[in-house]
Enzyme design. Sequence first.
Site, mmCIF file in Angstrom:
data_model
loop_
_atom_site.group_PDB
_atom_site.id
_atom_site.type_symbol
_atom_site.label_atom_id
_atom_site.label_comp_id
_atom_site.label_asym_id
_atom_site.label_seq_id
_atom_site.Cartn_x
_atom_site.Cartn_y
_atom_site.Cartn_z
ATOM 1 N N LYS A 102 0.818 -1.209 0.000
ATOM 2 C CA LYS A 102 0.000 0.000 0.000
ATOM 3 C C LYS A 102 0.859 1.269 0.000
ATOM 4 O O LYS A 102 0.384 2.329 -0.354
ATOM 5 C CB LYS A 102 -0.964 -0.008 1.186
ATOM 6 C CG LYS A 102 -2.054 -1.059 1.013
ATOM 7 C CD LYS A 102 -3.288 -0.777 1.838
ATOM 8 C CE LYS A 102 -4.444 -1.680 1.445
ATOM 9 N NZ LYS A 102 -4.206 -3.101 1.784
HETATM 10 C C1 PLP Z 1 -4.841 -4.219 1.134
HETATM 11 C C2 PLP Z 1 -4.085 -5.494 1.076
HETATM 12 C C3 PLP Z 1 -4.399 -6.532 0.152
HETATM 13 C C4 PLP Z 1 -5.567 -6.437 -0.789
HETATM 14 O O1 PLP Z 1 -5.303 -5.554 -1.854
HETATM 15 P P1 PLP Z 1 -6.505 -4.985 -2.724
HETATM 16 O O2 PLP Z 1 -5.859 -4.037 -3.671
HETATM 17 O O3 PLP Z 1 -7.458 -4.316 -1.779
HETATM 18 O O4 PLP Z 1 -7.131 -6.151 -3.415
HETATM 19 C C5 PLP Z 1 -3.592 -7.659 0.115
HETATM 20 N N1 PLP Z 1 -2.558 -7.796 0.969
HETATM 21 C C6 PLP Z 1 -2.230 -6.850 1.872
HETATM 22 C C7 PLP Z 1 -1.093 -7.080 2.792
HETATM 23 C C8 PLP Z 1 -2.979 -5.665 1.959
HETATM 24 O O5 PLP Z 1 -2.644 -4.744 2.871
#
Ligand code: PLP
Length: 429
Positions: free
Chosen positions: A108
Amino acid sequence: MIQFYSTQGKCVKVSLEEAVMKGLADDGGLYMPEHIPQLPDSFFQKIRSLSFQEISFEVAKTLLQGAIPKRDLKNIIERAVAFDAPLVEIFPGIYSLELFHGPTLSFKDFGARFMAELMGYFAKQKGEMLNILAATSGDTGSAVAQAFLDVPNTRVWILYPKGKISESQEKQMTTFGQNIVALEVEGTFDDCQKLVKQAFSDQDLREKMALTSANSINIARLIPQTFYYFYAYAQLQKPDLPLIISVPCGNFGNLTAGLIAKRMGLPVSHFVAATNANDSVPKYLKTGIFNPQPSIKTLSNAMDVGNPSNFARMLFLDKQLRQDLFGASFSDPETESAMREVFEQSGYLLDPHGAVAYLGLSAFLKQHPGKANGIFLETADPAKFAEDVKQITGQNPPIPERLKKVLAKEKQTLVIPAEYDKLKALLCK
Ligand SMILES: *Cc1c(COP(=O)(O)O)cnc(C)c1O
């Protein structure tokens, strides 16, 4: 220049600036690029000799079609894409794309940092101070706070429920000072969200200051997530084999970015949409019926989303989604076994989210045997889920230095009651 339409289809088209600053379209839909350009063959011919930042710049330049002058775009990318995304071979032909080398240990960081840079860029052009309000129950707040730290013309207000998040999460968003203000709200996460909503609907406040949210559906968060798909391809030893990429999905932003990369010319033969028990998309891929559900709590908790908002974007991107995507969902016990087995067989530690992606890739390859490059996205550092990882595998994941440093700092917060007047008084001070 790139223009955006809304997935609800009712809006006039908007510029990059408007899409980024607003986040959500007036009709409630999500913004999508009107046209997704192809990267030239010359890019793919030289891709293996380019750095991650160079690849990111070429992809962004092509996608944004002149919406930001090249020099400015280059600066934005240099600050946003400031850490590596190495491709690590854990079994022959099976690769982990490590997306967790950013400041808050998850993928993220890519989206949050690029969005922060773009918002800061547009605020500076206007000569205004932009206030970003974010209610958080943990992880989003840390990625957002980190991303905006030191970005000129921005001030971030993080609202989180006092005493209701883990110490490590708290330290990651309360120890910065500078342009980051952490507010401990005497209430629940819902109270925090309510306060933020009240601020956005307060016309008087909005006339006094520029306000925006660091929403997860902001298109600015998807754009940089296309970069690492190309960079992964550039790192393959045998790029001519069919490429399968497995993505651990929650809100499906990461997979949506992959579909955009494919439309731009990335030679992917299949994507795998891997989920935990929150399986409304894998079910849709099987049956053709999309039936969102309340979310279920699982071990891979950042993926506990029963009604993924980016599903609407995916339908726009790929008319034959059901043929191009392979869906699979996995239970917590399956996830735990994968973490144990992979560690025993290769010495590689998976976090629960990466383990779901690994399982998705394995399921696809079992059904489609033959030579291929299989990549799964490892979205978080196992250290982020150290207790679970230790309990499941018996291994203590090493804690990265950058996390240790943050943990050693003092928190700086303001405590406020869950009352809008108090929040408003602070914002206006
Ligand atoms: C947010 C997140 C996801 C999911 O990603 P999306 O783009 O919402 O599908 C997967 N793994 C981790 C560690 C995350 O923080």
